[in-house]
Design a protein around this motif. Sequence first.
Motif, PDB file in Angstrom:
ATOM      1  N   GLN A  62       2.517  -3.575   5.292  1.00  0.00           N
ATOM      2  CA  GLN A  62       3.012  -3.225   6.624  1.00  0.00           C
ATOM      3  C   GLN A  62       1.974  -3.449   7.728  1.00  0.00           C
ATOM      4  O   GLN A  62       2.328  -3.727   8.868  1.00  0.00           O
ATOM      5  CB  GLN A  62       3.477  -1.763   6.646  1.00  0.00           C
ATOM      6  CG  GLN A  62       4.895  -1.560   6.107  1.00  0.00           C
ATOM      7  CD  GLN A  62       4.986  -1.774   4.609  1.00  0.00           C
ATOM      8  OE1 GLN A  62       4.114  -1.334   3.867  1.00  0.00           O
ATOM      9  NE2 GLN A  62       6.022  -2.443   4.138  1.00  0.00           N
ATOM     10  N   SER A 111       0.586   6.320  10.483  1.00  0.00           N
ATOM     11  CA  SER A 111       0.550   7.521   9.643  1.00  0.00           C
ATOM     12  C   SER A 111      -0.701   7.491   8.762  1.00  0.00           C
ATOM     13  O   SER A 111      -1.237   6.428   8.440  1.00  0.00           O
ATOM     14  CB  SER A 111       1.811   7.609   8.785  1.00  0.00           C
ATOM     15  OG  SER A 111       1.911   6.456   7.982  1.00  0.00           O
ATOM     16  N   PRO A 113      -2.756   7.671   5.443  1.00  0.00           N
ATOM     17  CA  PRO A 113      -2.398   7.334   4.059  1.00  0.00           C
ATOM     18  C   PRO A 113      -2.560   8.552   3.149  1.00  0.00           C
ATOM     19  O   PRO A 113      -3.290   9.485   3.487  1.00  0.00           O
ATOM     20  CB  PRO A 113      -3.433   6.266   3.690  1.00  0.00           C
ATOM     21  CG  PRO A 113      -4.592   6.540   4.577  1.00  0.00           C
ATOM     22  CD  PRO A 113      -4.023   7.064   5.858  1.00  0.00           C
ATOM     23  N   ASP A 114      -1.860   8.562   2.034  1.00  0.00           N
ATOM     24  CA  ASP A 114      -2.121   9.651   1.086  1.00  0.00           C
ATOM     25  C   ASP A 114      -2.739   9.161  -0.221  1.00  0.00           C
ATOM     26  O   ASP A 114      -3.066   9.953  -1.081  1.00  0.00           O
ATOM     27  CB  ASP A 114      -0.874  10.519   0.840  1.00  0.00           C
ATOM     28  CG  ASP A 114       0.335   9.726   0.442  1.00  0.00           C
ATOM     29  OD1 ASP A 114       0.179   8.722  -0.257  1.00  0.00           O
ATOM     30  OD2 ASP A 114       1.455  10.128   0.836  1.00  0.00           O
ATOM     31  N   ASP A 187       6.936   6.604  -3.526  1.00  0.00           N
ATOM     32  CA  ASP A 187       6.956   7.301  -2.233  1.00  0.00           C
ATOM     33  C   ASP A 187       5.576   7.558  -1.630  1.00  0.00           C
ATOM     34  O   ASP A 187       5.439   8.389  -0.726  1.00  0.00           O
ATOM     35  CB  ASP A 187       7.705   8.651  -2.339  1.00  0.00           C
ATOM     36  CG  ASP A 187       9.145   8.455  -2.774  1.00  0.00           C
ATOM     37  OD1 ASP A 187       9.732   7.419  -2.412  1.00  0.00           O
ATOM     38  OD2 ASP A 187       9.667   9.317  -3.502  1.00  0.00           O
ATOM     39  N   ARG A 188       4.557   6.875  -2.098  1.00  0.00           N
ATOM     40  CA  ARG A 188       3.231   7.141  -1.542  1.00  0.00           C
ATOM     41  C   ARG A 188       2.875   6.131  -0.455  1.00  0.00           C
ATOM     42  O   ARG A 188       3.264   4.972  -0.507  1.00  0.00           O
ATOM     43  CB  ARG A 188       2.187   7.112  -2.649  1.00  0.00           C
ATOM     44  CG  ARG A 188       2.604   8.075  -3.745  1.00  0.00           C
ATOM     45  CD  ARG A 188       1.489   8.652  -4.507  1.00  0.00           C
ATOM     46  NE  ARG A 188       0.583   9.487  -3.745  1.00  0.00           N
ATOM     47  CZ  ARG A 188      -0.493  10.051  -4.297  1.00  0.00           C
ATOM     48  NH1 ARG A 188      -0.765   9.854  -5.564  1.00  0.00           N
ATOM     49  NH2 ARG A 188      -1.292  10.805  -3.586  1.00  0.00           N
ATOM     50  N   HIS A 189       2.154   6.630   0.536  1.00  0.00           N
ATOM     51  CA  HIS A 189       1.656   5.775   1.614  1.00  0.00           C
ATOM     52  C   HIS A 189       0.260   5.316   1.211  1.00  0.00           C
ATOM     53  O   HIS A 189      -0.670   6.119   1.184  1.00  0.00           O
ATOM     54  CB  HIS A 189       1.644   6.526   2.938  1.00  0.00           C
ATOM     55  CG  HIS A 189       3.026   6.843   3.423  1.00  0.00           C
ATOM     56  ND1 HIS A 189       3.801   5.916   4.089  1.00  0.00           N
ATOM     57  CD2 HIS A 189       3.783   7.959   3.296  1.00  0.00           C
ATOM     58  CE1 HIS A 189       4.977   6.464   4.365  1.00  0.00           C
ATOM     59  NE2 HIS A 189       4.991   7.704   3.899  1.00  0.00           N
ATOM     60  N   ALA A 216       5.906   3.839  -0.598  1.00  0.00           N
ATOM     61  CA  ALA A 216       6.601   3.968   0.686  1.00  0.00           C
ATOM     62  C   ALA A 216       6.053   2.960   1.691  1.00  0.00           C
ATOM     63  O   ALA A 216       6.800   2.414   2.501  1.00  0.00           O
ATOM     64  CB  ALA A 216       6.436   5.384   1.214  1.00  0.00           C
ATOM     65  N   SER A 217       4.740   2.721   1.679  1.00  0.00           N
ATOM     66  CA  SER A 217       4.142   1.728   2.574  1.00  0.00           C
ATOM     67  C   SER A 217       2.791   1.309   2.033  1.00  0.00           C
ATOM     68  O   SER A 217       2.165   2.032   1.250  1.00  0.00           O
ATOM     69  CB  SER A 217       3.984   2.297   3.994  1.00  0.00           C
ATOM     70  OG  SER A 217       3.023   3.327   4.003  1.00  0.00           O
ATOM     71  N   GLN A 219      -0.874  -0.382   3.542  1.00  0.00           N
ATOM     72  CA  GLN A 219      -1.743  -0.942   4.583  1.00  0.00           C
ATOM     73  C   GLN A 219      -2.930  -1.593   3.888  1.00  0.00           C
ATOM     74  O   GLN A 219      -3.369  -1.124   2.842  1.00  0.00           O
ATOM     75  CB  GLN A 219      -2.293   0.158   5.502  1.00  0.00           C
ATOM     76  CG  GLN A 219      -1.254   0.826   6.372  1.00  0.00           C
ATOM     77  CD  GLN A 219      -1.884   1.944   7.224  1.00  0.00           C
ATOM     78  OE1 GLN A 219      -2.984   1.827   7.726  1.00  0.00           O
ATOM     79  NE2 GLN A 219      -1.146   3.030   7.369  1.00  0.00           N
TER      80      GLN A 219
END
Length: 227
Positions: A62, A111, A113-114, A187-189, A216-217, A219
């Motif tokens: 993304q 957002s 990240p996690d 579902d993790r960023h 989920a995304s 980067q």
Amino acid sequence: MLPMQGGCWLCQMPLKMPVHGLCSYCLRALPPLPPCCPRCGLPAGDPLLPCGHCLRRPPPWQRLIAVSHYCPPLSLLIARHKFSGITALSVMLARLILLSWLAVRRERGLSRPDLLLAVPLHHQRAWRRGFNQVDLLAQPLARWLGCDYRPQGLTRRRAVRVQHQLNARARKRNLRDAFQLEIPVQDRHIVLIDDVVTTGSTAAEISRLLMRAGAASVQIWCLCRTL
Ligand SMILES: [Zn+2]
Ligand SMILES: [Zn+2]
């Protein structure tokens, strides 16, 4: 090779905050990136909108965030880091990535990240060198962001030929099925850390793997993007 105790890595000036590793003058003097497409990180007319190429064929991540394009002094510091693994240099370089991300985040509300993952070296190469320089960048970043970092989350299935000797098509073939995901990422960023992104084929291969696994995304954060 080492700066004097507590000095700037580039100009040797004593630092008030030695942990920063660069004085404010050298930090400001790093070559700025031209306006870049937020998606692929390549030069583009409008830094807020995806470039024409990304509109036609978006990359499987993304966002791509880079500190600078691949040129001195950062390219020299990256080479030194790759072969020395000096902790103070890792922290200084990781901080540059953090500052770049914070600047983009302020402007465009990204957002947090996690989960952080590092582009893995093949274990033979890591073993020979004794460390993976990208892992050394990810560790302080995870600490500062207070997010999960899984050093073994991605592994290489097999040794791939050294990428920079290959053209873009051969790189893609060379990378197919080269990586394996060892953890659930549903579902993790995710942020994928690399030191230098050249054609983006490694980042793309890993991003596809993560998105197929339900992330989920994704980067990409790197020190340098070859423009
Ligand atoms: Zn300096
Ligand atoms: Zn683009």
